[in-house]
Design a protein around this motif. Structure first.
Motif, mmCIF file in Angstrom:
data_model
loop_
_atom_site.group_PDB
_atom_site.id
_atom_site.type_symbol
_atom_site.label_atom_id
_atom_site.label_comp_id
_atom_site.label_asym_id
_atom_site.label_seq_id
_atom_site.Cartn_x
_atom_site.Cartn_y
_atom_site.Cartn_z
ATOM 1 N N LYS A 59 0.780 -1.135 -0.115
ATOM 2 C CA LYS A 59 -0.110 0.117 0.036
ATOM 3 C C LYS A 59 0.958 1.322 -0.007
ATOM 4 O O LYS A 59 0.595 2.219 -0.713
ATOM 5 C CB LYS A 59 -1.042 0.028 1.233
ATOM 6 C CG LYS A 59 -1.740 1.222 1.320
ATOM 7 C CD LYS A 59 -2.949 1.167 2.552
ATOM 8 C CE LYS A 59 -3.732 2.307 2.671
ATOM 9 N NZ LYS A 59 -4.360 2.204 3.804
ATOM 10 N N TRP A 60 1.923 1.311 0.909
ATOM 11 C CA TRP A 60 2.798 2.400 0.857
ATOM 12 C C TRP A 60 3.397 2.707 -0.419
ATOM 13 O O TRP A 60 3.377 3.774 -0.944
ATOM 14 C CB TRP A 60 3.803 2.071 2.221
ATOM 15 C CG TRP A 60 5.162 2.818 1.939
ATOM 16 C CD1 TRP A 60 5.267 4.094 2.789
ATOM 17 C CD2 TRP A 60 6.320 2.744 1.340
ATOM 18 N NE1 TRP A 60 6.495 4.484 2.482
ATOM 19 C CE2 TRP A 60 7.307 3.753 1.935
ATOM 20 C CE3 TRP A 60 6.764 1.462 0.623
ATOM 21 C CZ2 TRP A 60 8.729 3.788 1.203
ATOM 22 C CZ3 TRP A 60 8.291 1.638 0.177
ATOM 23 C CH2 TRP A 60 9.007 2.632 0.637
ATOM 24 N N MET A 61 4.158 1.691 -1.129
ATOM 25 C CA MET A 61 4.827 1.854 -2.466
ATOM 26 C C MET A 61 3.587 2.297 -3.336
ATOM 27 O O MET A 61 4.064 3.302 -4.052
ATOM 28 C CB MET A 61 5.345 0.453 -2.917
ATOM 29 C CG MET A 61 5.869 0.573 -4.090
ATOM 30 S SD MET A 61 6.308 -1.357 -4.708
ATOM 31 C CE MET A 61 4.758 -1.896 -5.274
ATOM 32 N N ARG A 62 2.707 1.788 -3.524
ATOM 33 C CA ARG A 62 1.572 2.210 -4.464
ATOM 34 C C ARG A 62 1.296 3.751 -4.430
ATOM 35 O O ARG A 62 0.882 4.649 -5.273
ATOM 36 C CB ARG A 62 0.364 1.376 -4.495
ATOM 37 C CG ARG A 62 0.812 -0.163 -5.371
ATOM 38 C CD ARG A 62 -0.450 -1.174 -5.545
ATOM 39 N NE ARG A 62 -0.742 -1.496 -3.913
ATOM 40 C CZ ARG A 62 -1.841 -1.912 -3.572
ATOM 41 N NH1 ARG A 62 -2.784 -2.099 -4.512
ATOM 42 N NH2 ARG A 62 -2.206 -2.222 -2.374
ATOM 43 N N PRO B 235 3.708 13.121 -6.702
ATOM 44 C CA PRO B 235 4.609 13.268 -8.033
ATOM 45 C C PRO B 235 6.055 13.296 -7.750
ATOM 46 O O PRO B 235 6.547 13.838 -6.728
ATOM 47 C CB PRO B 235 4.173 15.030 -8.082
ATOM 48 C CG PRO B 235 2.675 15.065 -7.610
ATOM 49 C CD PRO B 235 2.662 14.142 -6.367
ATOM 50 N N GLY B 236 6.904 12.686 -8.514
ATOM 51 C CA GLY B 236 8.181 12.593 -8.668
ATOM 52 C C GLY B 236 8.384 10.927 -8.450
ATOM 53 O O GLY B 236 9.668 10.521 -8.857
ATOM 54 N N PHE B 237 7.439 10.086 -8.023
ATOM 55 C CA PHE B 237 8.079 8.642 -7.911
ATOM 56 C C PHE B 237 7.700 8.009 -9.127
ATOM 57 O O PHE B 237 8.645 7.206 -9.819
ATOM 58 C CB PHE B 237 7.180 8.165 -6.843
ATOM 59 C CG PHE B 237 7.936 8.723 -5.455
ATOM 60 C CD1 PHE B 237 8.908 7.812 -4.793
ATOM 61 C CD2 PHE B 237 7.681 9.773 -4.813
ATOM 62 C CE1 PHE B 237 9.155 8.107 -3.639
ATOM 63 C CE2 PHE B 237 7.939 10.263 -3.470
ATOM 64 C CZ PHE B 237 8.950 9.400 -2.786
ATOM 65 N N LYS C 141 -3.577 0.822 -8.106
ATOM 66 C CA LYS C 141 -3.594 1.309 -6.773
ATOM 67 C C LYS C 141 -4.564 0.591 -5.737
ATOM 68 O O LYS C 141 -4.159 0.440 -4.728
ATOM 69 C CB LYS C 141 -3.798 2.785 -6.896
ATOM 70 C CG LYS C 141 -3.945 3.511 -5.454
ATOM 71 C CD LYS C 141 -4.407 5.023 -5.563
ATOM 72 C CE LYS C 141 -4.339 5.603 -4.103
ATOM 73 N NZ LYS C 141 -4.680 7.006 -4.143
ATOM 74 N N ASN C 142 -5.692 0.298 -6.225
ATOM 75 C CA ASN C 142 -6.546 0.024 -5.203
ATOM 76 C C ASN C 142 -6.814 -1.518 -5.255
ATOM 77 O O ASN C 142 -7.661 -2.100 -4.645
ATOM 78 C CB ASN C 142 -7.898 0.483 -5.492
ATOM 79 C CG ASN C 142 -8.098 1.940 -5.388
ATOM 80 O OD1 ASN C 142 -7.443 2.630 -4.478
ATOM 81 N ND2 ASN C 142 -8.660 2.696 -6.448
#
Length: 329
Positions: free
Chosen positions: A277-280, A287-289, A326-327
């Motif tokens: 969850k953190w990574m996604r 923005p930036g990842f 994401k979900n």
């Protein structure tokens, strides 16, 4: 120094007795500073960052450059994903025109063909490694630093006079959280960031077993930290350097490290819901990842550059997708 006769496991200094991978220290460790009479003062357009999209250490600097809004202050060149006998090479103008999807950059500052050429321009008698990230000073034609942990630190603050008002004063190493960040960085670097390499480049079973065991013990520990966090990040509600330094390893984990480095006790997407969850969240919401994550470079670099590990250079098709929506639970 990497030479055509060396194997990748020689280049990364695997101890012949223990079979354990030992990472060599960086060679250039100067700083950009706003202090009076600094050797390298901050100036728009003076510095250029050489990176590989594949390299997790370079990835941290790309993320920080984006987060701090330094895109118009510090230029970037991306090397080709393949790491060959002469080290990282730059793309050609023809490659850039014919294959824009490869996303590589010709070297326009010096006309160098290989990253190593910059190292010899900076220090003709240089005999170390030619690594990314490399921060180049165009004015003095030399390397400022090739140590990612130090580059990201001075990017937080030293260019604040040149960035948009919304980015000034924004640091990912705040005073009140420094102790926690430093503590996390220490064991995460040793057992996770570098731990995947210790597993992948081990040349003896015992060294591999130790590295993989420590790696997954630390992933279990990170999972608990994120599960118990009162916010979306490792240290709560604020994005910090600890998140920036961990993300490049975690986003590469399922696509590369599970199979290529034999880190296959568990997968992020199936076994670590809090980390997943953190990574996604970082990838999709901050923005930036996502903008600095290039799975094509990541997968091709590891699988086609490390001939001692993958002699046929075959890149696995999976996992599919590289990162889950994401979900997805």
């Amino acid at each position: 120094m990497s030479t055509p006769s060396q194997k990748i496991t020689d280049w990364v200094s695997t101890d012949s007795k223990s079979g354990e991978f030992n990472r060599k220290p960086s060679s250039f460790c100067d700083l950009v500073s706003r202090e009076p009479n600094a050797k390298f003062p901050p100036e728009r357009g003076r510095y250029h960052l050489y990176v590989s999209y594949a390299c997790p250490w370079a990835h941290r600097t790309l993320i920080t450059r984006e987060l701090k809004g330094l895109q118009d202050v510090i230029g970037v060149s991306v090397v080709h994903w393949h790491l060959g006998e002469n080290g990282w090479r730059f793309g050609t103008i023809e490659e850039a025109a014919e294959h824009p999807e490869v996303t590589v950059s010709p070297e326009t500052n010096t006309g160098a063909s290989f990253l190593r050429d910059l190292y010899f321009k900076a220090r003709p008698d240089y005999d170390g490694r030619y690594t990314v990230p490399t921060l180049w000073d165009k004015k003095n034609k030399t390397i400022v630093s090739n140590e990612s942990s130090e580059i990201i630190r001075f990017l937080y603050t030293e260019f604040d006079d040149l960035v948009d008002e919304s980015r000034k004063g924004v640091t990912y190493y705040p005073e009140e959280l420094r102790k926690g960040i430093d503590e996390l960085n220490e064991w995460v670097y040793a057992t996770v960031n570098n731990g995947v390499y210790k597993a992948g480049f081990a040349t003896k079973q015992e060294a591999y077993d130790v590295a993989v065991t420590k790696l997954f013990e630390s992933l279990d520990r990170i999972e608990k930290i994120l599960r118990d966090s009162d916010g979306s990040y490792l240290l709560g509600k604020i994005l910090t350097e600890a998140d920036i330094r961990l993300y490049p390893t975690i986003v590469r984990f399922d696509p590369v490290y599970v199979q290529h480095f034999k880190c296959n006790l568990r997968m992020i997407r199936h076994d670590y819901p809090a980390i997943h969850k953190w990574m996604r969240h970082l990838y999709y919401d901050v923005p930036g990842f996502k903008e600095t994550t290039n799975f094509e470079h990541i997968k091709k670099h590891y699988t086609k550059s490390h001939s001692q590990i993958n002699p046929k250079g075959i890149t696995p098709l999976g996992p599919v997708p590289d990162i889950m929506p994401k979900n997805t639970e």
